[in-house]
Every structure is written in C-alpha cells, then in structure tokens.
Design a protein around this motif. Structure first.
Motif, PDB file in Angstrom:
ATOM      1  N   TYR A 173       0.851  -1.199   0.000  1.00  0.00           N
ATOM      2  CA  TYR A 173       0.000   0.000   0.000  1.00  0.00           C
ATOM      3  C   TYR A 173       0.883   1.244   0.000  1.00  0.00           C
ATOM      4  CZ  TYR A 173      -4.254  -2.625   1.041  1.00  0.00           C
ATOM      5  OH  TYR A 173      -5.328  -3.463   0.970  1.00  0.00           O
ATOM      6  N   ARG A 174       0.521   2.207  -0.855  1.00  0.00           N
ATOM      7  CA  ARG A 174       1.225   3.498  -0.916  1.00  0.00           C
ATOM      8  C   ARG A 174       0.205   4.573  -0.637  1.00  0.00           C
ATOM      9  NH1 ARG A 174       5.913   4.956   0.284  1.00  0.00           N
ATOM     10  NH2 ARG A 174       6.457   2.833   0.873  1.00  0.00           N
ATOM     11  N   LEU A 175       0.363   5.285   0.451  1.00  0.00           N
ATOM     12  CA  LEU A 175      -0.563   6.352   0.807  1.00  0.00           C
ATOM     13  C   LEU A 175       0.081   7.688   0.472  1.00  0.00           C
ATOM     14  CD1 LEU A 175      -1.277   3.827   2.603  1.00  0.00           C
ATOM     15  CD2 LEU A 175      -2.181   5.427   4.259  1.00  0.00           C
ATOM     16  N   HIS A 176      -0.682   8.586  -0.150  1.00  0.00           N
ATOM     17  CA  HIS A 176      -0.176   9.915  -0.531  1.00  0.00           C
ATOM     18  C   HIS A 176      -0.980  10.994   0.184  1.00  0.00           C
ATOM     19  CE1 HIS A 176       0.965   7.162  -3.765  1.00  0.00           C
ATOM     20  NE2 HIS A 176       2.011   7.953  -3.954  1.00  0.00           N
ATOM     21  N   ASN A 177      -0.301  12.064   0.566  1.00  0.00           N
ATOM     22  CA  ASN A 177      -1.044  13.152   1.205  1.00  0.00           C
ATOM     23  C   ASN A 177      -0.815  14.472   0.474  1.00  0.00           C
ATOM     24  OD1 ASN A 177       1.364  14.270   2.105  1.00  0.00           O
ATOM     25  ND2 ASN A 177       1.165  13.460   4.191  1.00  0.00           N
ATOM     26  N   PHE A 178      -1.378  15.542   1.023  1.00  0.00           N
ATOM     27  CA  PHE A 178      -1.407  16.828   0.325  1.00  0.00           C
ATOM     28  C   PHE A 178      -0.146  17.655   0.585  1.00  0.00           C
ATOM     29  CE2 PHE A 178      -5.583  15.104   0.725  1.00  0.00           C
ATOM     30  CZ  PHE A 178      -6.088  15.249  -0.561  1.00  0.00           C
ATOM     31  N   ALA A 212      -5.001  13.386  -3.654  1.00  0.00           N
ATOM     32  CA  ALA A 212      -3.636  13.867  -3.390  1.00  0.00           C
ATOM     33  C   ALA A 212      -2.721  13.570  -4.581  1.00  0.00           C
ATOM     34  CB  ALA A 212      -3.090  13.226  -2.119  1.00  0.00           C
ATOM     35  N   ARG A 213      -2.863  12.360  -5.150  1.00  0.00           N
ATOM     36  CA  ARG A 213      -1.990  11.975  -6.267  1.00  0.00           C
ATOM     37  C   ARG A 213      -2.278  12.754  -7.526  1.00  0.00           C
ATOM     38  NH1 ARG A 213      -2.790   7.243  -8.376  1.00  0.00           N
ATOM     39  NH2 ARG A 213      -4.392   6.492  -6.971  1.00  0.00           N
ATOM     40  N   ASN A 214      -3.511  13.262  -7.652  1.00  0.00           N
ATOM     41  CA  ASN A 214      -3.909  13.915  -8.886  1.00  0.00           C
ATOM     42  C   ASN A 214      -4.080  15.422  -8.751  1.00  0.00           C
ATOM     43  OD1 ASN A 214      -4.412  11.669 -11.037  1.00  0.00           O
ATOM     44  ND2 ASN A 214      -5.170  10.860  -9.088  1.00  0.00           N
ATOM     45  N   ASN A 215      -3.477  15.971  -7.688  1.00  0.00           N
ATOM     46  CA  ASN A 215      -3.471  17.423  -7.541  1.00  0.00           C
ATOM     47  C   ASN A 215      -4.886  18.000  -7.464  1.00  0.00           C
ATOM     48  OD1 ASN A 215      -1.994  19.673  -7.163  1.00  0.00           O
ATOM     49  ND2 ASN A 215      -1.526  20.046  -9.332  1.00  0.00           N
ATOM     50  N   LEU A 216      -5.762  17.290  -6.761  1.00  0.00           N
ATOM     51  CA  LEU A 216      -7.147  17.735  -6.600  1.00  0.00           C
ATOM     52  C   LEU A 216      -7.345  18.184  -5.156  1.00  0.00           C
ATOM     53  CD1 LEU A 216      -8.783  14.670  -8.368  1.00  0.00           C
ATOM     54  CD2 LEU A 216      -8.496  16.966  -9.363  1.00  0.00           C
ATOM     55  N   GLN A 217      -8.108  19.250  -4.984  1.00  0.00           N
ATOM     56  CA  GLN A 217      -8.353  19.748  -3.631  1.00  0.00           C
ATOM     57  C   GLN A 217      -9.742  19.330  -3.161  1.00  0.00           C
ATOM     58  OE1 GLN A 217      -8.469  24.028  -3.246  1.00  0.00           O
ATOM     59  NE2 GLN A 217      -9.333  23.795  -1.190  1.00  0.00           N
ATOM     60  N   PRO A 218      -9.830  18.428  -2.165  1.00  0.00           N
ATOM     61  CA  PRO A 218     -11.139  17.979  -1.693  1.00  0.00           C
ATOM     62  C   PRO A 218     -11.959  19.111  -1.088  1.00  0.00           C
ATOM     63  CG  PRO A 218      -9.399  16.555  -0.877  1.00  0.00           C
ATOM     64  CD  PRO A 218      -8.738  17.762  -1.472  1.00  0.00           C
ATOM     65  N   LEU A 219     -13.245  19.150  -1.445  1.00  0.00           N
ATOM     66  CA  LEU A 219     -14.154  20.149  -0.874  1.00  0.00           C
ATOM     67  C   LEU A 219     -15.057  19.511   0.170  1.00  0.00           C
ATOM     68  CD1 LEU A 219     -15.234  21.895  -4.209  1.00  0.00           C
ATOM     69  CD2 LEU A 219     -13.582  22.729  -2.522  1.00  0.00           C
ATOM     70  N   GLY A 220     -15.309  18.225   0.025  1.00  0.00           N
ATOM     71  CA  GLY A 220     -16.178  17.530   0.972  1.00  0.00           C
ATOM     72  C   GLY A 220     -16.306  16.076   0.599  1.00  0.00           C
TER      73      GLY A 220
END
Ligand SMILES: [Zn+2]
Ligand SMILES: [Zn+2]
Length: 262
Positions: A173-178, A212-220
């Motif tokens: 497992y590879r976990l990525h963060n912001f 996180a991997r796709n440079n997307l900013q979560p809104l909810g």
C-alpha cells in the motif's frame, strides 16, 4: 429495492484524524456530499449496475457486465460502503470522485471508480505464491493423522507464512497526502497494536489518496451504505457514517495532512 432516503436531519459526519507530524487533528467536512450521494444512489437504483460509463449512443445504460450489477449488493454478500468526494481541479473546475469499499464482486478496478492504494498486478503476484503455499500446507496437515508430531511443525510454518504475507501486503500500500509525501501502511498507521485486515480499503483512504496523487483539492466527502443490511444490522441501506475508527482513523491523519484546514 428500497430507494427513498430520508433527508439528512443533522450535518453529516466529518472525516478527521490525528496527525503526529503536525501534532493536531486534520479535518474535512462533508460539503455537498449528501446531495451527491443521493444522486448516485438514485442513479445506481435506476441503472442496476455500477458501470458508470457503460452507456449506448442514446445515453442509456447498457449493463452488459454482469459482475457490475447492483443485484450483488442485495444478495448473499450483502451491501457495502460507498463514498463520494467533490474536488477542485487546479483550473478551478469541479470534479466528483466515486469509491466503493474493498472489492466489488471480486474486482479491485472498475472504470469510473477510484482504484485501491496498491498496484493490483503486483498485489496478485505477491499474494498468489504465498497463498498457494499456505493452501498446500493446509492440505498436508489434513493428510496427517490426529496427534502426529509433524503437524505442530507444519502449523508453525503456516502461521509464519501468513504473518509474512500480511506484512508484505501492508508494504504494497502506498498512501499519498497533500504535502506530497507518500508512506506505506505501517509508516502511516498511528493506532496501537496491529494493523487490522482491510486497512486502506475503505472509501475515505481511496478517495483522499486519489485526490492527493492527482493534484485535486477535496471540498467535501461522504460515506454511505448501499444494499442489504449487514447481519448485525449496524449498517442499513442509505445510512451515512463517519470513516471507521478501527481501520481509517489511524491513517487519516497522514492522508489529510497538507490540506488547508477548514
Ligand atoms: Zn474505514
Ligand atoms: Zn499533518
């Protein structure tokens, strides 16, 4: 099939986890999660398949792949958790991500749904040989008579192999963060004791990692249960819930790190 959802009376649960790196709890609210989830449930109920892109020229769903039928959620395997996440692309446009927990009817990968936190081919290669060996030992054990001294040795060998297999899987497992960091499950896990089976397979980790991997900013984000209720009755069709305490909370601190706190 039950299709009507009661309107959310209370705010939906937030996604949160303690981050030792920042010494604080990172959080993500539900945003428009409830509306998006309700739309998804309606769509799945009408189309009777999770094949989001299987449409013909007239825009109608063509549920040709029987493994993706929603009947699966109402059968012996019972229902499962689904998740939605609204995100901002770098150009400011909005994108919705969809996830199912674990596998869907034996499949890790389905078009239109975020993938698991490991390379599926690598997972199959790594687990396949050891699983075969464990199966072989089980058969050998069965062949010996009751109380045979060889059985103790074989049992020890089998126990060791499954322990090794668990460790190997956790490191796939590879976990990525912001913050642009990545970690294996043991590196990201903050819980005490062992890492529970299935950690990283829930919707919240899949959605956050993909964002996180796709440079997307979560809104909810929202997680909810679709299908036949669990035996215990703790999850029923249309129930919304917070990420689970046992498997998700101990990795959410890492996964949420680097997100602007709201
Ligand atoms: Zn979970
Ligand atoms: Zn942090």
């Amino acid at each position: 099939m039950k299709t009507i959802l009661a309107p959310a009376l209370a705010p939906l649960p937030e996604t949160s986890g303690y981050c030792p790196h920042c010494n604080k709890t990172h959080r993500l609210g539900s945003g428009r999660g409830y509306e998006i989830a309700r739309r998804l449930i309606q769509w799945l109920t009408g189309s009777r398949t999770i094949a989001l892109y299987a449409r013909n020229d007239r825009g109608q769903t063509t549920p040709e792949d029987p493994t993706l039928a929603t009947d699966y959620l109402w059968g012996a395997a019972r229902g499962k958790m689904f998740g939605v996440m609204e995100c901002l692309r770098p150009d400011g446009s909005v994108l919705t991500l969809y996830a199912f927990s674990g596998q869907y009817n034996g499949r890790w990968l389905v078009d239109g749904w975020v993938p698991p936190l490991f390379d599926v081919d690598e997972f199959i290669t790594v687990t396949g040989d050891t699983e075969k060996e464990i199966k072989r030992l089980t058969e050998e054990l069965a062949a010996y008579g009751k109380g045979h001294p060889e059985k103790t040795i074989l049992r020890q060998r089998r126990r060791l192999l499954s322990k090794e297999l668990t460790a190997k899987i956790h490191n796939l497992y590879r976990l990525h963060n912001f913050n642009g960091q990545s970690a294996s499950l043991p590196e990201a896990f903050t819980g005490s004791g062992g890492i529970p089976t299935g950690t990283g397979d829930c919707c919240a980790p899949k959605l956050l990692d993909y964002a996180a991997r796709n440079n997307l900013q979560p809104l909810g984000m929202a997680e909810f249960y679709i299908g036949r209720a669990t035996k215990s009755g703790s999850y029923r069709h249309g129930d919304f819930s917070a990420p689970c305490a046992k498997r998700c909370s101990p990795i959410l601190g890492f996964l949420l790190c680097g997100l602007a706190d709201n």
